[in-house]
Design an enzyme around this catalytic site. Structure first.
Site, PDB file in Angstrom:
ATOM      1  CG  PHE A 118       2.604   6.730   0.540  1.00 44.74           C
ATOM      2  CD1 PHE A 118       3.659   6.208  -0.090  1.00 44.74           C
ATOM      3  CD2 PHE A 118       3.178   7.094   1.675  1.00 44.74           C
ATOM      4  CE1 PHE A 118       4.959   6.095   0.213  1.00 44.74           C
ATOM      5  CE2 PHE A 118       4.311   7.202   2.271  1.00 44.74           C
ATOM      6  CZ  PHE A 118       5.302   6.819   1.313  1.00 44.74           C
ATOM      7  CD1 TRP A 176      -2.947   1.365   0.818  1.00 47.28           C
ATOM      8  CD2 TRP A 176      -1.772   2.506   1.875  1.00 47.28           C
ATOM      9  NE1 TRP A 176      -3.670   2.556   1.024  1.00 47.28           N
ATOM     10  CE2 TRP A 176      -2.730   3.279   1.747  1.00 47.28           C
ATOM     11  CE3 TRP A 176      -0.276   3.118   2.537  1.00 47.28           C
ATOM     12  CZ2 TRP A 176      -2.672   4.748   1.897  1.00 47.28           C
ATOM     13  CZ3 TRP A 176      -0.436   4.279   3.047  1.00 47.28           C
ATOM     14  CH2 TRP A 176      -1.641   5.109   2.813  1.00 47.28           C
ATOM     15  CG  HIS A 177       3.209   2.507   3.406  1.00 49.32           C
ATOM     16  ND1 HIS A 177       2.610   1.515   3.980  1.00 49.32           N
ATOM     17  CD2 HIS A 177       3.080   3.551   4.010  1.00 49.32           C
ATOM     18  CE1 HIS A 177       1.838   2.033   5.159  1.00 49.32           C
ATOM     19  NE2 HIS A 177       2.442   3.344   5.353  1.00 49.32           N
ATOM     20  N   GLY A 178       3.816   1.727  -1.245  1.00 53.45           N
ATOM     21  CA  GLY A 178       4.636   1.824  -2.512  1.00 53.45           C
ATOM     22  C   GLY A 178       4.919   0.707  -3.229  1.00 53.45           C
TER      23      GLY A 178
END
Length: 479
Positions: free
Chosen positions: A479, A331-333
């Site tokens: 994000f 989700w963060h990257g």
């Protein structure tokens, strides 16, 4: 457009407040329309084309709500029974939301990794990432999940769904707001001076966190992380990791404070997103205090549906945690360093839950806090690094395994040149102000005067610092 900018502070926000409370006073329908168009304008300020991506997301999830409203009335749709069509519509909506996120955020990453194993090379697309796409898609998904499960009533008004998803205070960097949180307030808001004044104060505190602490301590973090990690001394590497720990906390919690404050100024009450995470005594407690809206999102929509921690098998518990933390990392990257970061916390939390170490260490104040800080700082090193090689080299330098010295002149520069920021940053990690605000003396005229004087000083100092900087992006915009 960003909150810490003169365009927002001098033009957008004052104009919106005047229109909202003077021109459209006591007319909530017109106020909603104003907020909707203001939110779309806010998002499209820097990315005019990507506003259509968000609008597509809004329309798809609104359409699902309309379908659910029809199925609740037992209407036959397209010749299918209402229950079957509802499930089909739910599946299509989730696929559309995740497909949108996958295309913009992960397509290039997936193709680049496929090229590593194929005998030929596929063309890697150059896809610009819409700001805040992870936030507004997850917010839309939470609405769809809750409507499907019957936790909230489906909203048939497109303008209400659009306002919920696009509301500018939390649009690009959270907190991830549940529809149930503001469902009533979408058409039942009244001016409340206490809320408005508290919102202004909260916004100023968030602005100060970003401009006075995060932006300045970022210089120390950048100095270490942008250099060759092998050239750092052990102490400099740890100081750099500490600087980034303060930067990301005050950057992100500052945005959340501004979002919550702006929400209150316009009659919306968002839930807290941070609760002094650096006073935690375990990794489990840290994630109960850090980015609460994301942690609770994965808990309610992934972890609990998988069985949570109530499963009988420890193996299944480990699997559930593994799924959650791999997804959290992604989700963060779209990067293996984010996956590694997620796996690191998976191992730590799984260890704490299975062995009971988490509950044990939380009873030991200093030791528990030191354990948490060391683990979190190692995690932020992975998070901040540009790739696996640089992350590994930095970690080796932190433990003196790069044949690097224990200390050098850089350490003194990083500490003394930013000494004021270090001091106020560390103090602000503790709930001192919160405790003072909860005392019986907090409502005394002198205390109220001191509070607003403090806010005025923070605002003036923030504006002075902003005048020398035209670029103030937030870390979580990516994000």
């Amino acid at each position: 457009m960003v909150f810490p900018s003169f365009v927002f502070l001098q033009f957008f926000l004052p104009a919106l407040i005047i229109l909202y409370y003077v021109v459209f006073r006591n007319n909530i329908k017109r106020q909603n329309i104003l907020l909707l168009f203001a939110s779309l304008f806010f998002y499209s300020w820097g990315e005019p084309t990507f506003v259509f991506v968000m609008l597509a997301c809004i329309i798809v999830n609104w359409w699902f709500g309309v379908i659910c409203a029809a199925t609740d009335r037992n209407e036959t749709i397209c010749g299918m029974k209402s229950v079957k069509f509802r499930k089909l519509a739910f599946s299509l909506t989730v696929i559309a939301d995740l497909g949108l996120l996958a295309y913009y955020k992960y397509a290039a990453f997936v193709i680049a990794n496929i090229n590593r194993v194929l005998p030929f090379e596929l063309s890697v697309p150059s896809i610009a990432l819409p700001i805040g796409i992870s936030f507004f898609t997850f917010q839309a998904l939470s609405y769809t999940f809750d409507v499907f499960r019957g936790r909230v009533k489906p909203q048939e008004k497109l303008s209400y769904v659009a306002l919920y998803i696009s509301l500018f205070p939390q649009l690009v960097a959270g907190p991830i707001v549940r529809y149930s949180t503001i469902e009533h307030e979408l058409d039942n808001r009244k001016f409340n001076w206490d809320d408005f004044s508290q919102g202004v104060g909260r916004f100023i505190i968030g602005l100060g966190k970003k401009v006075i602490i995060a932006n300045i301590i970022a210089e120390a973090a950048n100095y270490t992380f942008n250099n060759d990690p092998a050239s750092l001394s052990v102490a400099a590497a740890w100081v750099g990791a500490g600087a980034y720990a303060l930067q990301i906390y005050f950057d992100f919690s500052g945005y959340s404070d501004m979002a919550i404050g702006l929400g209150k100024m316009f009659g919306f009450h968002f839930l807290e997103n941070f609760n002094y995470p650096y006073i935690s005594r375990s990794i489990s407690e840290f994630w109960r205090r850090w980015h609460i809206s994301l942690s609770s999102w994965f808990r309610d929509y992934v972890y609990f549906p998988l069985g949570g921690s109530r499963v009988k098998s420890k193996g299944r518990l480990v699997f559930n945690l593994f799924v959650v933390w791999v997804l959290t990392g992604f989700w963060h990257g779209a990067s293996w360093t984010f996956v590694g970061w997620g796996l690191m916390f998976f191992f730590l939390i799984a260890f704490e839950k299975i062995t009971g170490f988490g509950k044990l260490i939380e009873r030991i104040p200093v030791i528990g806090n030191m354990y948490m800080l060391i683990c979190v700082m190692l995690g932020w090193t992975l998070f901040r690094s540009t790739g696996g090689a640089s992350a590994m080299s930095y970690l080796l330098s932190m433990f003196g395994l790069n044949n690097n010295p224990f200390v050098n002149d850089d350490v003194y520069m990083l500490i003394f040149e930013y000494s004021f920021t270090w001091v106020i940053g560390i103090i602000a990690c503790f709930p001192i102000a919160k405790k003072l605000a909860s005392t019986r003396f907090s409502d005394m005229p002198v205390m109220v005067f001191l509070k607003w004087s403090y806010s005025a000083v923070v605002l003036i100092l923030s504006l002075v610092l902003l005048s020398g900087s035209n670029f103030n992006p937030f870390i979580y915009f990516n994000f």
